[in-house]
Write a protein that holds these residues in place. Sequence first.
Motif, PDB file in Angstrom:
ATOM      1  N   ARG A 419       0.934  -1.201   0.026  1.00  0.00           N
ATOM      2  CA  ARG A 419      -0.116   0.047   0.097  1.00  0.00           C
ATOM      3  C   ARG A 419       0.906   1.160   0.072  1.00  0.00           C
ATOM      4  O   ARG A 419       0.633   2.128  -0.797  1.00  0.00           O
ATOM      5  CB  ARG A 419      -1.119  -0.048   1.270  1.00  0.00           C
ATOM      6  CG  ARG A 419      -1.872   1.275   1.220  1.00  0.00           C
ATOM      7  CD  ARG A 419      -2.785   1.185   2.411  1.00  0.00           C
ATOM      8  NE  ARG A 419      -3.694   0.013   2.216  1.00  0.00           N
ATOM      9  CZ  ARG A 419      -4.791  -0.257   2.970  1.00  0.00           C
ATOM     10  NH1 ARG A 419      -4.964   0.469   4.138  1.00  0.00           N
ATOM     11  NH2 ARG A 419      -5.461  -1.100   2.726  1.00  0.00           N
ATOM     12  N   LEU A 420       2.025   1.205   0.786  1.00  0.00           N
ATOM     13  CA  LEU A 420       3.025   2.407   0.830  1.00  0.00           C
ATOM     14  C   LEU A 420       3.501   2.605  -0.654  1.00  0.00           C
ATOM     15  O   LEU A 420       3.915   3.507  -1.064  1.00  0.00           O
ATOM     16  CB  LEU A 420       3.820   2.524   1.965  1.00  0.00           C
ATOM     17  CG  LEU A 420       4.632   3.645   2.077  1.00  0.00           C
ATOM     18  CD1 LEU A 420       3.845   4.703   2.697  1.00  0.00           C
ATOM     19  CD2 LEU A 420       5.907   3.507   2.886  1.00  0.00           C
ATOM     20  N   ASP A 422       2.547   1.740  -3.338  1.00  0.00           N
ATOM     21  CA  ASP A 422       1.596   2.286  -4.343  1.00  0.00           C
ATOM     22  C   ASP A 422       1.448   3.750  -4.117  1.00  0.00           C
ATOM     23  O   ASP A 422       1.324   4.656  -5.246  1.00  0.00           O
ATOM     24  CB  ASP A 422       0.222   1.806  -4.103  1.00  0.00           C
ATOM     25  CG  ASP A 422      -0.143   0.087  -4.469  1.00  0.00           C
ATOM     26  OD1 ASP A 422       0.923  -0.157  -5.421  1.00  0.00           O
ATOM     27  OD2 ASP A 422      -1.046  -0.460  -4.393  1.00  0.00           O
ATOM     28  N   GLU A 423       1.457   4.357  -2.773  1.00  0.00           N
ATOM     29  CA  GLU A 423       1.470   5.647  -2.509  1.00  0.00           C
ATOM     30  C   GLU A 423       2.754   6.345  -3.328  1.00  0.00           C
ATOM     31  O   GLU A 423       2.753   7.476  -3.844  1.00  0.00           O
ATOM     32  CB  GLU A 423       1.403   5.849  -1.156  1.00  0.00           C
ATOM     33  CG  GLU A 423       0.087   5.532  -0.516  1.00  0.00           C
ATOM     34  CD  GLU A 423      -0.963   6.562  -1.236  1.00  0.00           C
ATOM     35  OE1 GLU A 423      -0.986   7.547  -1.330  1.00  0.00           O
ATOM     36  OE2 GLU A 423      -2.235   5.647  -1.445  1.00  0.00           O
ATOM     37  N   LYS A 426       2.275   6.740  -7.017  1.00  0.00           N
ATOM     38  CA  LYS A 426       1.349   7.749  -7.306  1.00  0.00           C
ATOM     39  C   LYS A 426       2.111   9.222  -6.923  1.00  0.00           C
ATOM     40  O   LYS A 426       1.974  10.042  -7.785  1.00  0.00           O
ATOM     41  CB  LYS A 426      -0.035   7.584  -6.264  1.00  0.00           C
ATOM     42  CG  LYS A 426      -0.942   6.473  -7.011  1.00  0.00           C
ATOM     43  CD  LYS A 426      -2.165   6.443  -6.108  1.00  0.00           C
ATOM     44  CE  LYS A 426      -2.160   6.014  -4.679  1.00  0.00           C
ATOM     45  NZ  LYS A 426      -3.657   5.917  -4.191  1.00  0.00           N
ATOM     46  N   GLY A 427       2.928   9.222  -5.896  1.00  0.00           N
ATOM     47  CA  GLY A 427       3.608  10.486  -5.716  1.00  0.00           C
ATOM     48  C   GLY A 427       4.689  10.662  -6.970  1.00  0.00           C
ATOM     49  O   GLY A 427       4.902  11.840  -7.273  1.00  0.00           O
ATOM     50  N   ALA A 479       5.509   9.703   0.144  1.00  0.00           N
ATOM     51  CA  ALA A 479       4.674   9.211   0.661  1.00  0.00           C
ATOM     52  C   ALA A 479       4.954   9.309   2.267  1.00  0.00           C
ATOM     53  O   ALA A 479       6.194   9.711   2.604  1.00  0.00           O
ATOM     54  CB  ALA A 479       4.491   7.652   0.400  1.00  0.00           C
TER      55      ALA A 479
END
Length: 544
Positions: A419-420, A422-423, A426-427, A479
Motif C-alpha cells: 500500500r505504501l 503504491d503511494e 502515485k507520488g 509518501a
Amino acid sequence: METGMPPFAEQDSATHSAAPPAGHSQDDTLLVLPDALAKVLGDNRALPSLPASVMQIVALAESPDANLQDFTAAIERDPALTLRILGLANSVFHAYDTPAETCQEAITRLGIDATLSVALGFGLASQQQFRARGLDLSYFWQRALISALTSYTLARQLALPSPGRAFTLGLLQDIGMLALDACLRRGYAALLSSVDDHAALSAAEHKAWGCDHALVGAWLAQRWGLPKQLVSGIANSHLPLDQVLIGQRCVNAAGPLAEAWLDCSAADNHAATDDMPLTDMLRELVPTLGIDEDALIELLCGLQETLPPTAELMHISCPPEFDATRTLLEAKQQLHAHHLKLSQQLLNQRLEIERLRLRQADLTQRVSHDPLTGLFNRAHLEALLEQHFREALDQGNELSLVFIDLDYFKQLNDQHGHRLGDEVLKGFAGLLRELLSHDILGGRYGGEEFVLFLPGAGAEAAMRLAETLQQRMASRTLAVTVDHNAIRVSASMGVVSLVDSDFVNAEDLIQAADQAMYIAKRAGRGRIARYCDGVEEEPQQDSV
C-alpha cells in the motif's frame, strides 16, 4: 369606368399572374390518364359537367381580353349565382363598413379566384346533387367546403399572394372522385366501402387504376378549360407536404384537416383521446407550415363561425355542429402533453448520450492509461513512441528517451507494504506530471519503471530533463509511513538518442535506454547514464 382587367384580378387571378410559382408546370401539355382509365372516362356522358353560365365564366377567366363588365354580365345572367356572389362578398371573410350592393362591387371585392370558386362550387354542387352512386355527396361537399375555408385561412395567415386561389383548390382538389363515381359505377362504390380514410382511398385507386383521383380531377379540370395553375394545383393536391411549396402546402394540409374535423363531428365525443385526429393533424401542421400552435388553433376555432353562412351561399349542406372550441382546446392540451413527453424523451436521450460519452471516455482511459498512476500505460507508450520514431526517421528529426527505475523499491515494499509502495508510485507520477508537456511525453512502463521521451530533441535535452527530475526527487516527499516518517526515493536513469545507433524500431530505443539505466544502477544508483555508439557512457552521479 375602367374597361381593362381591374387591379384585383392582377393580384389574385389564377390566370394572370406575372410568373408561375416554382415547381408548377405552366405549359399546355395535356394530362394523360392510364390507358384503362382513359378508355372508361374518355367522352363518357356521365362525366360531371358545368352549367353553361359557369363555363362562360371559366372562359372569361382564361381570356386576357376579359374585363370587369364581362364578368358582371356573365354572372348576372344567373340570379341564384349572383345572390351567392353578393352573399360571400358581404360575409365575415370580406366584411367592409359599406356592403357590396351590386354584382360588380362584389366581384371587385372578392377577386377573380374567389368569384370563380363560388361559380364552380355552386355549379358543381347543383349539378351533382342527384348523380352520385357510391359517393356520399353530403360528406364530399362538406369536406370540400371545410378544406376550401381552411386553405384560404392558412394562406391569409401566411400572407400568401393568392388566398382566393387556395380556396378554389381546396374546394376542387377531390373533383376526380365525382368523375370516378359517375363513370365506374359499382366498382368505385365497392372501393369506397373498402377503405377507412382518404389516404387509403388514394392508395387503393393507384393500385386499381394506376393513378388516384387527384390526377383524374386535374384531367377533368383541364377538360373544362380551367386555368393552368388550378389544373396543376389539383394534380399536386395529394403529394406529401414536404414535397410541395408553401402555397400548395396549405391546400394539401387542408384536406386531411377537413377529414379530421368531420371525424370529430361524427364521433360526437368531446373527451380527449390518445388518437384524436385533430391532434395528430396539428402535430404535423405546426412544424410543416411554420405557424404558431396557438395561432393555428385560433384560426381553426374561427371556422366554426364561417361554416354555416358559407355553406348556405355555396348551396352545400352545413357540416354537423360540434364544440370546435372545446375539441381544439383538448387538442392543444394533448399537444402540450405530447411536447412535454418529447422534451422528456429528448432529455433522456441527452442524458443517455452523456452517459455513453463518459463510458466511452472511461474505456478509452482504461485502454491507454495506467489505473494506479493515471499516466499512459506500457501499450500506449510503445505505440506512441513507435509513431514518433517513424516520423523522426522519415523527417530527419531528433528523438531522445529517458528510462527511469526507482531505486530500492522492492525493499520499500517488503519493509512498509504494497500500500505504501503504491503511494510512492502515485507520488512519483505526480512529480512526472509536472514535467509532461506537448514536447515531453511519458508514462508508466511497468512496476517501478517509467519512460519519458522528447520528440524533436536530442540527448542533451534528455540529460537536462533527467537532471531536473533527480533534483526534484531529492527534495520531494513521495509518501508518509504510518508513524509519519517521510519517504523519499532516488532513481537510476538511462538516456538514449536516435542518433546514438542504427535503431530499427522504438523497441530497440527502449532497450538501449534500459541498458544505460542498469549501468547507472551498477554504479551505485541515483545516477544518470547515457547510451552512445553501442557503449554506455560512465554514469553521472546525482549532484544533490
